[in-house]
Scaffold this motif. Structure first.
Motif, PDB file in Angstrom:
ATOM      1  N   MET A 148      27.588 -82.412  28.917  1.00  0.00           N
ATOM      2  CA  MET A 148      27.138 -82.229  27.538  1.00  0.00           C
ATOM      3  C   MET A 148      28.179 -81.410  26.778  1.00  0.00           C
ATOM      4  N   ARG A 149      28.597 -81.910  25.640  1.00  0.00           N
ATOM      5  CA  ARG A 149      29.659 -81.262  24.880  1.00  0.00           C
ATOM      6  C   ARG A 149      29.145 -80.029  24.144  1.00  0.00           C
ATOM      7  N   LEU A 150      29.963 -78.993  24.127  1.00  0.00           N
ATOM      8  CA  LEU A 150      29.683 -77.773  23.369  1.00  0.00           C
ATOM      9  C   LEU A 150      30.748 -77.639  22.290  1.00  0.00           C
ATOM     10  N   SER A 151      30.315 -77.408  21.056  1.00  0.00           N
ATOM     11  CA  SER A 151      31.255 -77.278  19.945  1.00  0.00           C
ATOM     12  C   SER A 151      30.902 -76.060  19.106  1.00  0.00           C
ATOM     13  N   LEU A 152      31.910 -75.249  18.836  1.00  0.00           N
ATOM     14  CA  LEU A 152      31.782 -74.161  17.876  1.00  0.00           C
ATOM     15  C   LEU A 152      32.535 -74.607  16.628  1.00  0.00           C
ATOM     16  N   ASP A 153      31.799 -74.782  15.544  1.00  0.00           N
ATOM     17  CA  ASP A 153      32.377 -75.333  14.313  1.00  0.00           C
ATOM     18  C   ASP A 153      32.368 -74.272  13.219  1.00  0.00           C
ATOM     19  N   GLY A 154      33.539 -73.700  12.952  1.00  0.00           N
ATOM     20  CA  GLY A 154      33.650 -72.693  11.902  1.00  0.00           C
ATOM     21  C   GLY A 154      32.804 -71.463  12.157  1.00  0.00           C
ATOM     22  N   LEU A 155      32.639 -71.098  13.416  1.00  0.00           N
ATOM     23  CA  LEU A 155      31.754 -69.984  13.783  1.00  0.00           C
ATOM     24  C   LEU A 155      32.288 -68.669  13.222  1.00  0.00           C
ATOM     25  N   THR A 156      31.449 -67.998  12.455  1.00  0.00           N
ATOM     26  CA  THR A 156      31.798 -66.708  11.860  1.00  0.00           C
ATOM     27  C   THR A 156      30.685 -65.721  12.146  1.00  0.00           C
ATOM     28  N   VAL A 157      31.066 -64.512  12.538  1.00  0.00           N
ATOM     29  CA  VAL A 157      30.091 -63.452  12.793  1.00  0.00           C
ATOM     30  C   VAL A 157      30.537 -62.200  12.064  1.00  0.00           C
ATOM     31  N   ALA A 158      29.685 -61.692  11.182  1.00  0.00           N
ATOM     32  CA  ALA A 158      29.944 -60.446  10.464  1.00  0.00           C
ATOM     33  C   ALA A 158      28.783 -59.497  10.712  1.00  0.00           C
ATOM     34  N   LEU A 159      29.099 -58.274  11.105  1.00  0.00           N
ATOM     35  CA  LEU A 159      28.086 -57.253  11.365  1.00  0.00           C
ATOM     36  C   LEU A 159      28.491 -55.972  10.661  1.00  0.00           C
ATOM     37  N   ASP A 160      27.550 -55.378   9.933  1.00  0.00           N
ATOM     38  CA  ASP A 160      27.781 -54.099   9.253  1.00  0.00           C
ATOM     39  C   ASP A 160      29.037 -54.134   8.383  1.00  0.00           C
ATOM     40  N   GLY A 161      29.230 -55.263   7.733  1.00  0.00           N
ATOM     41  CA  GLY A 161      30.347 -55.380   6.807  1.00  0.00           C
ATOM     42  C   GLY A 161      31.688 -55.689   7.443  1.00  0.00           C
ATOM     43  N   THR A 162      31.699 -55.871   8.761  1.00  0.00           N
ATOM     44  CA  THR A 162      32.948 -56.184   9.465  1.00  0.00           C
ATOM     45  C   THR A 162      32.849 -57.576  10.076  1.00  0.00           C
ATOM     46  N   THR A 163      33.841 -58.404   9.820  1.00  0.00           N
ATOM     47  CA  THR A 163      33.871 -59.742  10.395  1.00  0.00           C
ATOM     48  C   THR A 163      34.500 -59.668  11.781  1.00  0.00           C
ATOM     49  N   LEU A 164      33.708 -60.012  12.790  1.00  0.00           N
ATOM     50  CA  LEU A 164      34.153 -59.919  14.179  1.00  0.00           C
ATOM     51  C   LEU A 164      34.734 -61.234  14.687  1.00  0.00           C
ATOM     52  N   VAL A 165      34.245 -62.347  14.142  1.00  0.00           N
ATOM     53  CA  VAL A 165      34.755 -63.670  14.502  1.00  0.00           C
ATOM     54  C   VAL A 165      34.985 -64.428  13.213  1.00  0.00           C
ATOM     55  N   HIS A 166      36.187 -65.007  13.074  1.00  0.00           N
ATOM     56  CA  HIS A 166      36.584 -65.671  11.834  1.00  0.00           C
ATOM     57  C   HIS A 166      36.703 -67.174  12.043  1.00  0.00           C
ATOM     58  N   SER A 167      35.771 -67.940  11.516  1.00  0.00           N
ATOM     59  CA  SER A 167      35.884 -69.411  11.434  1.00  0.00           C
ATOM     60  C   SER A 167      36.432 -70.024  12.726  1.00  0.00           C
ATOM     61  N   LEU A 168      35.760 -69.753  13.812  1.00  0.00           N
ATOM     62  CA  LEU A 168      36.219 -70.206  15.125  1.00  0.00           C
ATOM     63  C   LEU A 168      35.835 -71.665  15.354  1.00  0.00           C
ATOM     64  N   ASP A 169      36.837 -72.492  15.606  1.00  0.00           N
ATOM     65  CA  ASP A 169      36.634 -73.892  15.980  1.00  0.00           C
ATOM     66  C   ASP A 169      37.072 -74.067  17.421  1.00  0.00           C
ATOM     67  N   LEU A 170      36.135 -74.473  18.277  1.00  0.00           N
ATOM     68  CA  LEU A 170      36.451 -74.633  19.694  1.00  0.00           C
ATOM     69  C   LEU A 170      35.551 -75.701  20.286  1.00  0.00           C
ATOM     70  N   ASP A 171      36.147 -76.656  20.989  1.00  0.00           N
ATOM     71  CA  ASP A 171      35.394 -77.711  21.660  1.00  0.00           C
ATOM     72  C   ASP A 171      35.514 -77.546  23.162  1.00  0.00           C
ATOM     73  N   VAL A 172      34.385 -77.712  23.849  1.00  0.00           N
ATOM     74  CA  VAL A 172      34.362 -77.731  25.310  1.00  0.00           C
ATOM     75  C   VAL A 172      33.838 -79.101  25.710  1.00  0.00           C
ATOM     76  N   ALA A 173      34.712 -79.939  26.225  1.00  0.00           N
ATOM     77  CA  ALA A 173      34.342 -81.311  26.554  1.00  0.00           C
ATOM     78  C   ALA A 173      33.327 -81.340  27.693  1.00  0.00           C
ATOM     79  N   ASP A 174      32.576 -82.418  27.753  1.00  0.00           N
ATOM     80  CA  ASP A 174      31.558 -82.600  28.774  1.00  0.00           C
ATOM     81  C   ASP A 174      32.163 -82.414  30.163  1.00  0.00           C
ATOM     82  N   GLY A 175      31.610 -81.458  30.921  1.00  0.00           N
ATOM     83  CA  GLY A 175      32.025 -81.229  32.294  1.00  0.00           C
ATOM     84  C   GLY A 175      33.287 -80.415  32.471  1.00  0.00           C
TER      85      GLY A 175
END
Length: 260
Positions: free
Chosen positions: A1-28
Motif C-alpha cells: 500500500m502506497r504512502l504519500s506525504l503531499d505538501g505536509l506542513t507542521v507549525a506549532l507555537d508559531g514555528t514551522t517544523l516541517v515545510h511542504s514535505l513531499d515524499l512517496d513510499v512505494a508499495d512494499g
C-alpha cells in the motif's frame, strides 16, 4: 500500500517544523528519513500515525486521505513504533503484544486461534517469546523495544512507521530487525540515525534539514561526502561495502580544543 506525504506542513507555537514535505513510499518499499536532531523527522512521522494534525498538506495511505479514515480503519492500515512508548502498567509481554489485535476486534472477546498463533510468531520473530510471561516493566530497554515491534507486527498493518526502531538494541538485534523489515514486503517509513544501517536497509533515503527535504533517492546517490558535511557538519569518506556494494561511511574523529 502506497504512502504519500503531499505538501505536509507542521507549525506549532508559531514555528514551522516541517515545510511542504513531499515524499512517496512505494508499495512494499523501505524509505528512511535521516537528518540532524530537530530537523523534523519525528514530527513528520507523528502526522502519519495521527499523533499530530498537519497544518497543511495531506497524508495519503493507499490513495485515501488519512484524515478521512475512521480511527479503527487508520489503525488497521498503519502501525507505529514511536519514541514515546513508555508504559506505567505492568502488563505481561504476551498481553502487550496481543494489544496489536485491538483494531481488528469487536468488543473484548478472546483472541482466536489464528490470532494467538500470530502473536506467537511475532514474539518468535523478535526473540521475545521466552519473555512472554514477564512483566514489561521488568525488561531492559532493548527487550521492551522488541516487544513493541512484535505488537506492531501483530497489527498486520499495510504501512509501518518506525521512529528510531534500533534504539536500545544491541548490534545483533539491530541487524535482525532491519533484515526483517527488508523481507516483510510492508510499506515502511523509518527514521534512523545510523547512516550505515540506513544505507543497508533502505531502498530510498530522504534527508531533512530544518524541516525541509534537501535530498531524496537511492542511498548511493544521496549519501555523499558533500551532503554529510553540509547537513551533518562532519567529514566522512564513503566506501562501497565489499560484499553488498552498499555505501558505508567512515568518519574522521576530531579533537576539539577545550574538550577532555
Amino acid at each position: 500500500m502506497r504512502l504519500s506525504l503531499d505538501g505536509l506542513t507542521v507549525a506549532l507555537d508559531g514555528t514551522t517544523l516541517v515545510h511542504s514535505l513531499d515524499l512517496d513510499v512505494a508499495d512494499g518499499s523501505v524509505v528512511g528519513l535521516i537528518g540532524p536532531n530537530g530537523s523534523g523527522k519525528s514530527t513528520a512521522l507523528r502526522c502519519v500515525y495521527r499523533a499530530l494534525r498537519p497544518s497543511g498538506g495531506t497524508v495519503r495511505v493507499g490513495g485515501d486521505d488519512l484524515a478521512d479514515l475512521r480511527p479503527r480503519e487508520g489503525a488497521r492500515r498503519v502501525a507505529a513504533l514511536t519514541q514515546e512508548n513508555g508504559s506505567d502498567l505492568d502488563f505481561t509481554v504476551a498481553e502487550i503484544v496481543a494489544l496489536g489485535r485491538v483494531p481488528h476486534q469487536r468488543g473484548n472477546g478472546p483472541l482466536t486461534a489464528r490470532e494467538r498463533e500470530l502473536c506467537e510468531h511475532a514474539m518468535d520473530s523478535m526473540d521475545v517469546a521466552h519473555l512472554a510471561h514477564r512483566g514489561v516493566l521488568t525488561l531492559s530497554g532493548g527487550e521492551r523495544q522488541r516487544v513493541l515491534m512484535a505488537r506492531a507486527l501483530v497489527q498486520e498493518p499495510r504501512v509501518l512507521v518506525l521512529d528510531e526502531p534500533t534504539n536500545h538494541l544491541d548490534v545483533r538485534h539491530q541487524i535482525h530487525l532491519l533484515s526483517l523489515l527488508r523481507g516483510l514486503g510492508v510499506t515502511t517509513l523509518v527514521v534512523l540515525h545510523d547512516l550505515n544501517l540506513a544505507a543497508a536497509a533502505c531502498d530510498r533515503i530522504g534527508v531533512l534539514e530544518e524541516g525541509r527535504l534537501v535530498a531524496t533517492g537511492p542511498p548511493a546517490e544521496v549519501l555523499t561526502p558533500e551532503l554529510i558535511r553540509d547537513v551533518f557538519g562532519v567529514e566522512a569518506t564513503v566506501v562501497a561495502h565489499p560484499l553488498t556494494g552498499d555505501p558505508q561511511l567512515l568518519y574522521r574523529l576530531t579533537h576539539e580544543k577545550g574538550t577532555p
